[in-house]
Design a protein around this motif. Sequence first.
Motif, PDB file in Angstrom:
ATOM      1  N   TRP A   1      -2.964  46.765  -2.300  1.00 53.16           N
ATOM      2  CA  TRP A   1      -3.327  46.748  -0.894  1.00 53.16           C
ATOM      3  C   TRP A   1      -3.311  45.294  -0.455  1.00 53.16           C
ATOM      4  O   TRP A   1      -4.069  44.473  -0.953  1.00 53.16           O
ATOM      5  CB  TRP A   1      -4.696  47.399  -0.679  1.00 53.16           C
ATOM      6  CG  TRP A   1      -4.593  48.890  -0.767  1.00 53.16           C
ATOM      7  CD1 TRP A   1      -4.486  49.757   0.270  1.00 53.16           C
ATOM      8  CD2 TRP A   1      -4.550  49.698  -1.948  1.00 53.16           C
ATOM      9  NE1 TRP A   1      -4.370  51.053  -0.198  1.00 53.16           N
ATOM     10  CE2 TRP A   1      -4.417  51.036  -1.558  1.00 53.16           C
ATOM     11  CE3 TRP A   1      -4.613  49.411  -3.314  1.00 53.16           C
ATOM     12  CZ2 TRP A   1      -4.348  52.086  -2.456  1.00 53.16           C
ATOM     13  CZ3 TRP A   1      -4.543  50.456  -4.218  1.00 53.16           C
ATOM     14  CH2 TRP A   1      -4.410  51.773  -3.790  1.00 53.16           C
ATOM     15  N   MET A   2      -2.424  44.979   0.476  1.00 60.79           N
ATOM     16  CA  MET A   2      -2.202  43.610   0.930  1.00 60.79           C
ATOM     17  C   MET A   2      -3.114  43.309   2.126  1.00 60.79           C
ATOM     18  O   MET A   2      -3.137  44.050   3.103  1.00 60.79           O
ATOM     19  CB  MET A   2      -0.736  43.448   1.341  1.00 60.79           C
ATOM     20  CG  MET A   2      -0.387  42.086   1.865  1.00 60.79           C
ATOM     21  SD  MET A   2       1.383  41.861   2.174  1.00 60.79           S
ATOM     22  CE  MET A   2       1.646  42.936   3.576  1.00 60.79           C
ATOM     23  N   THR A   3      -3.867  42.194   2.017  1.00 61.47           N
ATOM     24  CA  THR A   3      -4.760  41.785   3.104  1.00 61.47           C
ATOM     25  C   THR A   3      -4.343  40.449   3.715  1.00 61.47           C
ATOM     26  O   THR A   3      -5.072  39.907   4.539  1.00 61.47           O
ATOM     27  CB  THR A   3      -6.215  41.677   2.605  1.00 61.47           C
ATOM     28  OG1 THR A   3      -6.293  40.679   1.589  1.00 61.47           O
ATOM     29  CG2 THR A   3      -6.726  42.999   2.080  1.00 61.47           C
TER      30      THR A   3
ATOM     31  N   THR B   1      -3.936  40.792  11.738  1.00 60.00           N
ATOM     32  CA  THR B   1      -2.856  40.978  12.712  1.00 60.00           C
ATOM     33  C   THR B   1      -2.154  42.322  12.557  1.00 60.00           C
ATOM     34  O   THR B   1      -1.849  42.975  13.548  1.00 60.00           O
ATOM     35  CB  THR B   1      -1.808  39.849  12.616  1.00 60.00           C
ATOM     36  OG1 THR B   1      -1.337  39.755  11.278  1.00 60.00           O
ATOM     37  CG2 THR B   1      -2.410  38.518  13.045  1.00 60.00           C
ATOM     38  N   THR B   2      -1.902  42.733  11.327  1.00 59.55           N
ATOM     39  CA  THR B   2      -1.178  43.996  11.124  1.00 59.55           C
ATOM     40  C   THR B   2      -1.978  45.020  10.331  1.00 59.55           C
ATOM     41  O   THR B   2      -1.501  46.118  10.082  1.00 59.55           O
ATOM     42  CB  THR B   2       0.163  43.756  10.401  1.00 59.55           C
ATOM     43  OG1 THR B   2      -0.086  43.155   9.130  1.00 59.55           O
ATOM     44  CG2 THR B   2       1.082  42.873  11.222  1.00 59.55           C
ATOM     45  N   GLY B   3      -3.184  44.642   9.897  1.00 58.80           N
ATOM     46  CA  GLY B   3      -4.023  45.557   9.130  1.00 58.80           C
ATOM     47  C   GLY B   3      -3.763  45.464   7.640  1.00 58.80           C
ATOM     48  O   GLY B   3      -2.912  44.704   7.177  1.00 58.80           O
ATOM     49  N   VAL B   4      -4.492  46.245   6.894  1.00 56.63           N
ATOM     50  CA  VAL B   4      -4.329  46.309   5.441  1.00 56.63           C
ATOM     51  C   VAL B   4      -3.168  47.251   5.153  1.00 56.63           C
ATOM     52  O   VAL B   4      -3.116  48.359   5.677  1.00 56.63           O
ATOM     53  CB  VAL B   4      -5.624  46.818   4.766  1.00 56.63           C
ATOM     54  CG1 VAL B   4      -5.421  46.974   3.265  1.00 56.63           C
ATOM     55  CG2 VAL B   4      -6.781  45.876   5.062  1.00 56.63           C
TER      56      VAL B   4
ATOM     57  N   MET C   1     -10.589  46.451   1.495  1.00 56.51           N
ATOM     58  CA  MET C   1     -11.395  46.656   2.699  1.00 56.51           C
ATOM     59  C   MET C   1     -12.544  45.643   2.777  1.00 56.51           C
ATOM     60  O   MET C   1     -12.860  45.136   3.854  1.00 56.51           O
ATOM     61  CB  MET C   1     -11.946  48.078   2.748  1.00 56.51           C
ATOM     62  CG  MET C   1     -10.878  49.127   2.910  1.00 56.51           C
ATOM     63  SD  MET C   1      -9.844  48.821   4.366  1.00 56.51           S
ATOM     64  CE  MET C   1      -8.294  49.427   3.789  1.00 56.51           C
ATOM     65  N   ILE C   2     -13.143  45.322   1.644  1.00 61.71           N
ATOM     66  CA  ILE C   2     -14.205  44.311   1.607  1.00 61.71           C
ATOM     67  C   ILE C   2     -13.638  42.960   2.030  1.00 61.71           C
ATOM     68  O   ILE C   2     -14.222  42.243   2.843  1.00 61.71           O
ATOM     69  CB  ILE C   2     -14.852  44.237   0.212  1.00 61.71           C
ATOM     70  CG1 ILE C   2     -15.674  45.501  -0.048  1.00 61.71           C
ATOM     71  CG2 ILE C   2     -15.705  42.984   0.056  1.00 61.71           C
ATOM     72  CD1 ILE C   2     -16.146  45.649  -1.487  1.00 61.71           C
TER      73      ILE C   2
ATOM     74  N   ALA D   1     -10.937  42.366   3.869  1.00 58.80           N
ATOM     75  CA  ALA D   1     -10.563  42.415   5.283  1.00 58.80           C
ATOM     76  C   ALA D   1     -11.801  42.250   6.164  1.00 58.80           C
ATOM     77  O   ALA D   1     -11.764  41.530   7.166  1.00 58.80           O
ATOM     78  CB  ALA D   1      -9.848  43.722   5.601  1.00 58.80           C
ATOM     79  N   ARG D   2     -12.906  42.882   5.797  1.00 59.02           N
ATOM     80  CA  ARG D   2     -14.150  42.762   6.551  1.00 59.02           C
ATOM     81  C   ARG D   2     -14.646  41.315   6.514  1.00 59.02           C
ATOM     82  O   ARG D   2     -15.099  40.773   7.522  1.00 59.02           O
ATOM     83  CB  ARG D   2     -15.204  43.725   5.993  1.00 59.02           C
ATOM     84  CG  ARG D   2     -16.592  43.602   6.569  1.00 59.02           C
ATOM     85  CD  ARG D   2     -16.738  43.648   8.079  1.00 59.02           C
ATOM     86  NE  ARG D   2     -16.096  44.763   8.716  1.00 59.02           N
ATOM     87  CZ  ARG D   2     -15.783  44.790  10.016  1.00 59.02           C
ATOM     88  NH1 ARG D   2     -16.044  43.769  10.804  1.00 59.02           N
ATOM     89  NH2 ARG D   2     -15.202  45.832  10.527  1.00 59.02           N
ATOM     90  N   GLN D   3     -14.546  40.651   5.364  1.00 58.68           N
ATOM     91  CA  GLN D   3     -14.964  39.250   5.250  1.00 58.68           C
ATOM     92  C   GLN D   3     -14.100  38.359   6.139  1.00 58.68           C
ATOM     93  O   GLN D   3     -14.616  37.460   6.815  1.00 58.68           O
ATOM     94  CB  GLN D   3     -14.875  38.777   3.802  1.00 58.68           C
ATOM     95  CG  GLN D   3     -15.927  39.370   2.900  1.00 58.68           C
ATOM     96  CD  GLN D   3     -15.692  39.063   1.427  1.00 58.68           C
ATOM     97  OE1 GLN D   3     -14.602  38.664   1.026  1.00 58.68           O
ATOM     98  NE2 GLN D   3     -16.722  39.262   0.618  1.00 58.68           N
ATOM     99  N   GLN D   4     -12.796  38.606   6.153  1.00 58.99           N
ATOM    100  CA  GLN D   4     -11.897  37.840   7.020  1.00 58.99           C
ATOM    101  C   GLN D   4     -12.292  38.018   8.481  1.00 58.99           C
ATOM    102  O   GLN D   4     -12.318  37.048   9.255  1.00 58.99           O
ATOM    103  CB  GLN D   4     -10.447  38.296   6.841  1.00 58.99           C
ATOM    104  CG  GLN D   4      -9.801  37.871   5.562  1.00 58.99           C
ATOM    105  CD  GLN D   4      -8.343  38.315   5.527  1.00 58.99           C
ATOM    106  OE1 GLN D   4      -7.612  38.150   6.510  1.00 58.99           O
ATOM    107  NE2 GLN D   4      -7.923  38.884   4.414  1.00 58.99           N
ATOM    108  N   CYS D   5     -12.601  39.253   8.864  1.00 56.31           N
ATOM    109  CA  CYS D   5     -12.972  39.558  10.235  1.00 56.31           C
ATOM    110  C   CYS D   5     -14.275  38.845  10.609  1.00 56.31           C
ATOM    111  O   CYS D   5     -14.370  38.240  11.681  1.00 56.31           O
ATOM    112  CB  CYS D   5     -13.118  41.068  10.392  1.00 56.31           C
ATOM    113  SG  CYS D   5     -13.404  41.582  12.086  1.00 56.31           S
TER     114      CYS D   5
END
Length: 86
Positions: A9-11, A16-19, A59-60, A62-66
């Motif tokens: 799973w690429m983050t 910009t484009t999601g996971v 997902m963890i 991605a949430r941290q990036q957000c």
Amino acid sequence: MASKKLTVWMTKYALTTGVKEVEIEPIEEGSDYVYTREGYLETQLVLGKTAFLDRKGAMINARQQCTKRIASLQRQIAALEKMKFE
């Protein structure tokens, strides 16, 4: 000798484009660096940083990036609100 393909799973572009779930081939056995290719675009990923072997880890991340991006934008807004134009 061909490397075994992995699903990761690429983050790297999560904000910009999601996971994205992608199939990759490791560069060499035991390496944390992998490449994925979409059309003419080749992207270098690092397992555990910009690519994850499990969806939950992605997902963890991605949430941290957000959360970091929101904090950065809030600092920018605060700086703009302090500006005075005379």
